[in-house]
Scaffold this motif. Structure first.
Motif, mmCIF file in Angstrom:
data_model
loop_
_atom_site.group_PDB
_atom_site.id
_atom_site.type_symbol
_atom_site.label_atom_id
_atom_site.label_comp_id
_atom_site.label_asym_id
_atom_site.label_seq_id
_atom_site.Cartn_x
_atom_site.Cartn_y
_atom_site.Cartn_z
ATOM 1 N N VAL A 279 32.047 34.090 -32.653
ATOM 2 C CA VAL A 279 31.086 33.393 -31.794
ATOM 3 C C VAL A 279 31.108 31.919 -32.165
ATOM 4 N N THR B 205 34.393 32.469 -27.129
ATOM 5 C CA THR B 205 33.371 33.484 -27.392
ATOM 6 C C THR B 205 33.399 34.545 -26.306
ATOM 7 N N TYR C 87 28.649 40.047 -23.062
ATOM 8 C CA TYR C 87 28.597 38.592 -23.134
ATOM 9 C C TYR C 87 27.517 38.040 -22.215
#
Length: 524
Positions: free
Chosen positions: A110, A118, A132
């Motif tokens: 991250v 990410t 996500y």
């Protein structure tokens, strides 16, 4: 109370501050700048308390932040108000969490602030976009709360209704202030690893389940996600000691008299004036004051006042480990660069199920079989904490914070339990490395590996943290409740105030309790 004919005995200060930790120094600097006469009495031979840098390994030029590692809750206004020559650096990576999926090593990277990498990491781990998107929604919510709550931390305490109105989001209020955090985490996310990464911020220094009805985990989580109005956790340039050295300099410039090696032994007050007794190398002394500020824990304040201590505080539940490496270890995840993976928070055995299992085992009186922890490599962000020779040779520091190991587990055999826990914790790390961490450790001038571990009992002995509790007592939500007073630093004695982590809105490296105690003295 003993008296001395030393010059201090007849002196009276506007404020005497017990303890020389970072919060105490913040208070001293503000009060000195406001024209108050201030005396700071610190038990140890140096200022800084838990926010210090040391060279823990003999003959090795590496200054590690020994107890407190990162800065989040420090308001920029304190740095500006006091003219501190101090800076922090943001980490390029927020976190990396190694795991095994389908029999193959992988992990979740991250970036700080999110981004395309990410998103791709989530997709590789979970096989889709859902987690996500949920991550983005969840942290957008905490970000809005942070923007609205963080500025209140250096204002008089709002009441509950006022803080709720300021947040202006009933769903966020319910999520963070009303219902166990585990409910929201389980509703928002499906992946066990992702759930665990979110939950860790609720457990740093707090021994609780995700569904604890006391909401201790919620309070811990809140303080971890509101810092600076962003929730970022930054690296202090020069190490944590650079911060407290800057504060000590600012306090001295403001006229505060700082004395180390002075152990306070008693406080007597009638609510308008006080006497503080202390012992130093020259003997026993008493100094008078209009106000007394105490950076120590409420337990210690009660002892100094000769009062019954408050109810036993929640015990500490962390293992702290400092290491110096000759090189960063290679990872089993072939797609992970160690310089990226260790640049942020490296999570170990911190899946959601892992965390709950560890909690239940510790609550039953056993060491967790898979101890959860997280690692920070500060030298990747700030190599100045290493001597030039070490930096040129590729050495790195590692600091590890272990979870769910309450002080009670160490009571019968403190050293043996600590060593067993350290062994099991490093085994969990080794499970994700291509080489054992022991093979990467540097050695000190006496040929010993550069690694030290501190249990909650060690922190109690060295820093007088009750049961090793890094927050001094249970964290409180940042709004007024019965008995909290205007600033959250008040005690039942009108002229005795808390200025340390035990104040409302205390905990972390923030300076906030010191600021608020100074404002209370100044009648703000």
């Amino acid at each position: 109370m003993p008296h001395s004919d030393a010059s201090d005995a007849s002196d009276a200060y506007d404020v005497v501050i017990v303890g020389g930790g970072h919060n105490a120094l913040v208070a001293a600097a503000y009060l000195g700048r406001a024209g108050r006469s201030v005396r700071v009495l610190e038990r140890l031979g140096h200022t800084g308390g838990a926010a210090v840098s040391t060279r823990p390994f003999a003959g090795v030029d590496a200054r590690l932040s020994r107890y407190s590692y990162l800065v989040s809750l420090l308001p920029g206004r304190i740095v500006d108000d006091l003219g501190l020559r101090f800076a922090v650096r943001k980490r390029s990576v927020s976190s990396y969490t190694p795991t095994v999926r389908g029999g193959r090593p992988t992990g979740l990277l991250v970036e700080t602030g999110g981004g395309a990498r990410t998103r791709e990491a989530f997709a590789r781990l979970t096989g889709g976009e859902r987690e996500y998107a949920a991550w983005e929604r969840f942290y957008a919510m905490t970000g809005r709360v942070a923007e609205r709550v963080f500025p209140t931390l250096t204002e008089p305490l709002p009441d509950r209704a006022a803080l709720r109105a300021r947040i202006g989001d009933d769903v966020a209020w319910e999520t963070l202030f009303e219902r166990p955090l585990g409910e929201a985490v389980e509703a928002a996310f499906e992946d066990d690893l992702v759930r665990g990464v979110v939950l860790t911020d609720a457990l740093i220094g707090t021994f609780a389940s995700a569904h604890d009805p006391s909401l201790a985990q919620n309070r811990c989580f809140l303080y971890h996600v509101i810092g600076g109005g962003t929730g970022d956790w930054d690296v202090p340039v020069g190490g944590m000691g650079a911060f407290t050295d800057a504060l000590a300099h600012a306090a001295s410039l403001a006229g505060a008299r700082i004395a180390t090696g002075c152990e306070v032994t008693g406080i007597v007050t009638d609510g308008t004036s006080a006497e503080v007794a202390y012992v130093d190398q020259d003997g026993e002394h008493v100094v008078g004051a209009r106000h007394v500020l105490v950076g120590a824990a409420p337990r210690e304040l009660a002892r100094l006042l000769g009062e019954e201590p408050p109810a036993p505080p929640a015990e500490g539940a962390q293992l702290k480990v400092n290491m110096l490496l000759r090189r960063l270890p290679a990872l089993r995840d072939p797609g992970a660069d160690p310089r990226e993976a260790f640049a942020g928070t490296f999570h170990i055995a911190e899946g959601y199920g892992d965390l709950e299992a560890a909690y239940r085992q510790a609550a039953a009186g056993e060491l967790p079989r898979r101890p959860p922890s997280e690692i920070y490599c500060h030298s990747l962000t700030d190599p100045s904490i290493l001597g030039p020779d070490l930096a040129a040779r590729g050495y790195q520091t590692l600091t590890l914070f272990g979870l769910h190991t309450p002080a009670r587990l160490f009571a019968d055999d403190p050293e043996g339990t600590r060593e067993a826990l350290l062994r099991d914790t490093l085994a969990q790390l080794d499970a994700h490395l291509a080489e054992p961490i022991a093979d990467c450790l540097a050695y000190d001038a006496d040929g010993r590996p550069c690694i030290e571990a501190k249990s909650p009992l060690d922190l109690d002995r060295e820093l007088r943290l009750p049961g090793g509790n890094i927050f001094h007592r249970e964290l409180a939500f940042p709004y007024a409740q019965e008995g909290t007073g205007r600033w959250g630093v008040e005690t039942r004695h009108a002229n005795v105030l808390l200025c340390g982590a035990g104040a409302v809105r205390g905990g972390g490296v923030s300076g906030i309790p010191g600021h608020n105690a100074a404002m209370a003295v100044l009648g703000k």
